[in-house]
Design a protein around this motif. Structure first.
Motif, PDB file in Angstrom:
ATOM      1  N   ASN A 233       0.820  -1.197   0.000  1.00 51.86           N
ATOM      2  CA  ASN A 233       0.000   0.000   0.000  1.00 51.86           C
ATOM      3  C   ASN A 233       0.860   1.256   0.000  1.00 51.86           C
ATOM      4  N   MET A 234       1.882   1.226   0.854  1.00 49.48           N
ATOM      5  CA  MET A 234       2.743   2.404   0.964  1.00 49.48           C
ATOM      6  C   MET A 234       3.547   2.619  -0.303  1.00 49.48           C
ATOM      7  N   GLN A 235       3.930   1.478  -0.921  1.00 50.39           N
ATOM      8  CA  GLN A 235       4.706   1.616  -2.152  1.00 50.39           C
ATOM      9  C   GLN A 235       3.850   2.271  -3.232  1.00 50.39           C
ATOM     10  N   ARG A 236       2.583   1.825  -3.318  1.00 52.29           N
ATOM     11  CA  ARG A 236       1.685   2.412  -4.306  1.00 52.29           C
ATOM     12  C   ARG A 236       1.525   3.920  -4.047  1.00 52.29           C
ATOM     13  N   LEU A 237       1.382   4.236  -2.753  1.00 50.94           N
ATOM     14  CA  LEU A 237       1.212   5.636  -2.363  1.00 50.94           C
ATOM     15  C   LEU A 237       2.455   6.436  -2.750  1.00 50.94           C
ATOM     16  N   GLN A 238       3.621   5.805  -2.489  1.00 47.14           N
ATOM     17  CA  GLN A 238       4.892   6.464  -2.793  1.00 47.14           C
ATOM     18  C   GLN A 238       4.986   6.740  -4.293  1.00 47.14           C
ATOM     19  N   GLU A 239       4.613   5.712  -5.090  1.00 51.22           N
ATOM     20  CA  GLU A 239       4.698   5.882  -6.538  1.00 51.22           C
ATOM     21  C   GLU A 239       3.763   7.005  -7.008  1.00 51.22           C
ATOM     22  N   GLU A 240       2.587   7.034  -6.432  1.00 48.19           N
ATOM     23  CA  GLU A 240       1.626   8.056  -6.803  1.00 48.19           C
ATOM     24  C   GLU A 240       2.155   9.452  -6.432  1.00 48.19           C
ATOM     25  N   LEU A 241       2.731   9.517  -5.207  1.00 44.42           N
ATOM     26  CA  LEU A 241       3.293  10.793  -4.757  1.00 44.42           C
ATOM     27  C   LEU A 241       4.420  11.233  -5.667  1.00 44.42           C
ATOM     28  N   ASP A 242       5.284  10.267  -6.015  1.00 45.55           N
ATOM     29  CA  ASP A 242       6.415  10.582  -6.890  1.00 45.55           C
ATOM     30  C   ASP A 242       5.910  11.120  -8.223  1.00 45.55           C
ATOM     31  N   ALA A 243       4.904  10.398  -8.777  1.00 44.97           N
ATOM     32  CA  ALA A 243       4.374  10.795 -10.079  1.00 44.97           C
ATOM     33  C   ALA A 243       3.795  12.201 -10.002  1.00 44.97           C
ATOM     34  N   ARG A 244       3.093  12.464  -8.914  1.00 43.52           N
ATOM     35  CA  ARG A 244       2.458  13.779  -8.768  1.00 43.52           C
ATOM     36  C   ARG A 244       3.518  14.867  -8.661  1.00 43.52           C
ATOM     37  N   GLN A 245       4.566  14.543  -7.857  1.00 43.95           N
ATOM     38  CA  GLN A 245       5.652  15.500  -7.663  1.00 43.95           C
ATOM     39  C   GLN A 245       6.329  15.823  -9.003  1.00 43.95           C
ATOM     40  N   ARG A 246       6.583  14.718  -9.765  1.00 42.30           N
ATOM     41  CA  ARG A 246       7.240  14.892 -11.053  1.00 42.30           C
ATOM     42  C   ARG A 246       6.352  15.752 -11.964  1.00 42.30           C
ATOM     43  N   PHE A 247       5.053  15.451 -11.891  1.00 39.73           N
ATOM     44  CA  PHE A 247       4.130  16.185 -12.758  1.00 39.73           C
ATOM     45  C   PHE A 247       4.104  17.664 -12.413  1.00 39.73           C
ATOM     46  N   ILE A 248       4.075  17.956 -11.118  1.00 39.92           N
ATOM     47  CA  ILE A 248       4.035  19.361 -10.707  1.00 39.92           C
ATOM     48  C   ILE A 248       5.308  20.070 -11.150  1.00 39.92           C
ATOM     49  N   ALA A 249       6.451  19.373 -10.973  1.00 38.06           N
ATOM     50  CA  ALA A 249       7.720  19.966 -11.386  1.00 38.06           C
ATOM     51  C   ALA A 249       7.709  20.208 -12.891  1.00 38.06           C
ATOM     52  N   ASP A 250       7.284  19.186 -13.649  1.00 37.51           N
ATOM     53  CA  ASP A 250       7.226  19.308 -15.108  1.00 37.51           C
ATOM     54  C   ASP A 250       6.274  20.424 -15.518  1.00 37.51           C
ATOM     55  N   ALA A 251       5.103  20.429 -14.883  1.00 36.02           N
ATOM     56  CA  ALA A 251       4.079  21.401 -15.266  1.00 36.02           C
ATOM     57  C   ALA A 251       4.562  22.818 -15.018  1.00 36.02           C
ATOM     58  N   SER A 252       5.191  23.039 -13.861  1.00 33.06           N
ATOM     59  CA  SER A 252       5.608  24.419 -13.589  1.00 33.06           C
ATOM     60  C   SER A 252       6.728  24.825 -14.541  1.00 33.06           C
ATOM     61  N   ALA A 305      -8.705  13.705 -15.461  1.00 35.46           N
ATOM     62  CA  ALA A 305      -8.707  12.305 -15.886  1.00 35.46           C
ATOM     63  C   ALA A 305      -7.910  11.411 -14.934  1.00 35.46           C
ATOM     64  N   GLU A 306      -7.351  12.000 -13.865  1.00 34.62           N
ATOM     65  CA  GLU A 306      -6.602  11.195 -12.889  1.00 34.62           C
ATOM     66  C   GLU A 306      -7.561  10.266 -12.153  1.00 34.62           C
ATOM     67  N   PRO A 307      -7.082   9.073 -11.815  1.00 34.45           N
ATOM     68  CA  PRO A 307      -7.967   8.108 -11.147  1.00 34.45           C
ATOM     69  C   PRO A 307      -8.694   8.698  -9.939  1.00 34.45           C
ATOM     70  N   ASP A 308      -8.005   9.562  -9.203  1.00 36.62           N
ATOM     71  CA  ASP A 308      -8.611  10.172  -8.012  1.00 36.62           C
ATOM     72  C   ASP A 308      -9.883  10.957  -8.343  1.00 36.62           C
ATOM     73  N   SER A 309      -9.782  11.776  -9.397  1.00 39.05           N
ATOM     74  CA  SER A 309     -10.924  12.616  -9.763  1.00 39.05           C
ATOM     75  C   SER A 309     -11.980  11.807 -10.484  1.00 39.05           C
ATOM     76  N   VAL A 310     -11.517  10.819 -11.270  1.00 38.93           N
ATOM     77  CA  VAL A 310     -12.460  10.024 -12.065  1.00 38.93           C
ATOM     78  C   VAL A 310     -13.469   9.333 -11.165  1.00 38.93           C
ATOM     79  N   ARG A 311     -12.998   8.943  -9.960  1.00 33.29           N
ATOM     80  CA  ARG A 311     -13.877   8.219  -9.035  1.00 33.29           C
ATOM     81  C   ARG A 311     -15.143   9.034  -8.706  1.00 33.29           C
ATOM     82  N   GLN A 312     -15.018  10.387  -8.790  1.00 38.75           N
ATOM     83  CA  GLN A 312     -16.181  11.208  -8.446  1.00 38.75           C
ATOM     84  C   GLN A 312     -17.062  11.526  -9.652  1.00 38.75           C
TER      85      GLN A 312
END
Ligand SMILES: Nc1ncnc2c1ncn2[C@@H]1O[C@H](COP(=O)(O)OP(=O)(O)O)[C@@H](O)[C@H]1O
Ligand SMILES: [Mg+2]
Length: 467
Positions: A233-252, A305-312
């Protein structure tokens, strides 16, 4: 009967170990009381027996008749601190009382004394419980007709005291054992729970971002699956966090480039002396602004389109053919301005479980790319059809296509093929992929008959029936 679920694991373990132990203790004590009574009887019956025999031996016969003299020893053997009362009698079997108490209680018929057989029995006498021994001795060796019946009884204080003593001794030992067992149980539970409690403390002490895995070897085998799934569970969370971090860095980073450009162009326009030069600079500025707005919109679509938002989001049965056809119409002006032949193919209604917002993004990005990268006078065709229970949406064009080696990478965020002259930010296909995944659809790239790229999106059919 209902049992409440114990809140504390420790309390529950303790309960299930100590309560049965207590029941065993109670059962054992009850048994001990019985045995102790038997033991005390065995010990004290011996004295009764000795006393009865000693008296019986003193019954003598001479020419004057039958005599008995009770020896002092026969009664002294009962002396104890408990002052038990002793009753005795010596009769002849013809009923004549030789000495002692008349009318002592008699045993029932099943327990009559036989030859040389001593019988013990309990009875009430003078308001007290008394244990009697009775013995019948023939007076002549060859003649059984005349015999002496000796009966001695003793109140129960001494034997009861002995029985109590035995019970108390046994109980004291058992209590010690119980206490020791309780200590061991508590220590055992403490030791057994320690890895679990350590794990709990470790989890509690963790800071928010600490997601490295726990050591599976440090807990008992029963707990290992728990720790393993916790780690996963934590690994999945870590991967998601990493991806988000990378995305924010890339986006900015991606946003900074057009903003810097906007700034430069604005300064240029401000510095222009001639209205014509200023107008030209403003046109550039306007163009860059549009690009920046587009980038911001793409980023927004991506986060939607992120899985988090799609759920809603709501997914409803809808006709993909109808939806795609009307959306294609919106792209007609863009296609016309490049003299591109934009065609739609698909007659039958094809139902999927879809979300209009995401589908709009998916199809728009595919059409946008096709029209964007196909040179003037080319062909772009979009098709919707059902095949083997699945629904297929394809967009093919007569443009340059994407080389095989790039077909996986173009789905990455911000990835653009080197040397692409058209403007863009590399998010289009990433959005397509996320939107498809939200519909449990699969995107693939291949060569189009028209000569360019063919994008295929395979949707699972709507689980609902339609007529
Ligand atoms: N229909 C197409 N024909 C040729 N190349 C394409 C097509 N669609 C996408 N590409 C290539 O894939 C890359 C990624 O596309 P995309 O994710 O939409 O980003 P962008 O269009 O912003 O560059 C593009 O840079 C382009 O080189
Ligand atoms: Mg694009």
């Amino acid at each position: 009967m209902t049992f409440k679920v114990a809140k504390s694991l420790r309390a529950e373990l303790l309960w299930w170990l100590m309560v049965p132990l207590g029941i065993l203790f109670a059962f054992n004590s009850w048994r001990t009381i019985d045995t102790s009574r038997e033991l005390a009887n065995v010990a004290y019956d011996r004295t009764l027996q000795a006393s009865v025999r000693t008296i019986a031996e003193r019954v003598t016969v001479d020419q004057d008749g039958v005599h008995v003299d009770i020896p002092a020893a026969a009664l002294e053997m009962f002396e104890s601190q408990f002052q038990d009362r002793v009753y005795y009698s010596v009769h002849l079997n013809n009923g004549k009382l030789l000495t002692g108490y008349d009318q002592l209680p008699q045993p029932d018929r099943l327990h009559q004394p036989g030859l040389d057989r001593i019988v013990f029995f309990d009875a009430r006498y003078k308001g007290e419980d008394v244990r009697f021994a009775i013995y019948s001795r023939p007076l002549f060796e060859q003649d059984n007709r005349l015999s002496a019946i000796v009966q001695v009884g003793e109140t129960l204080s001494s034997r009861q005291a002995l029985a109590r003593q035995i019970v108390w001794d046994a109980m004291r030992d058992q209590l010690w054992m119980m206490a020791l067992a309780a200590i061991f149980v508590v220590i055992g539970i403490q030791r057994g729970l320690r890895p679990l409690l350590t794990l709990r403390d470790k989890i509690q002490r963790r800071d928010e971002g600490e997601l490295y895995p726990f050591n599976v070897q440090k807990v008992q085998t029963e707990l290992q699956p728990l720790v393993v799934s916790l780690n996963q569970n934590m690994q999945r969370l870590q991967e998601e966090l990493d991806a988000r971090q990378r995305f924010i860095a890339d986006a900015s980073h991606q946003l900074r480039t057009p903003l810097t450009l906007l700034n430069t162009q604005a300064e240029l326009a401000l510095r222009a002396q001639e209205p014509a030069a200023m107008h030209a600079a403003l046109i550039e500025l306007h163009h860059s602004t549009r690009q920046t707005v587009r980038l911001a919109n793409q980023l927004l679509s991506l986060s939607r389109a992120e899985p988090d938002s799609v759920r809603q989001l709501a997914f409803e049965p809808m006709d993909l053919t109808d939806f795609a056809r009307s959306l294609t119409a919106e792209f007609a002006p863009a296609a016309r301005s490049k003299q591109i032949d934009l065609g739609f193919e698909g007659e039958d209604a094809c139902y999927i479980s879809g979300n209009t917002l995401l589908l709009h993004e998916l199809i728009s990005n595919l059409l946008d790319n096709a029209i964007h990268y196909t040179p003037a006078n080319g062909i772009v065709t979009i098709r919707v059809e059902a095949q083997h229970a699945d629904i297929y949406l394809t967009v093919s064009d007569s443009g340059p296509g994407i080389p095989r080696s790039e077909r996986l990478r173009v789905f990455e965020r911000f990835y653009r093929i080197l040397g692409t002259k058209e403007s863009g930010c590399g998010l289009g296909l990433a959005i397509v992929k996320e939107c498809a995944q939200a519909h449990e659809a699969v995107v693939s790239l291949s060569d189009a008959e028209e000569g360019g790229l063919k994008v295929t999106v395979r949707f699972p059919p709507s689980p609902h029936r339609h007529f």
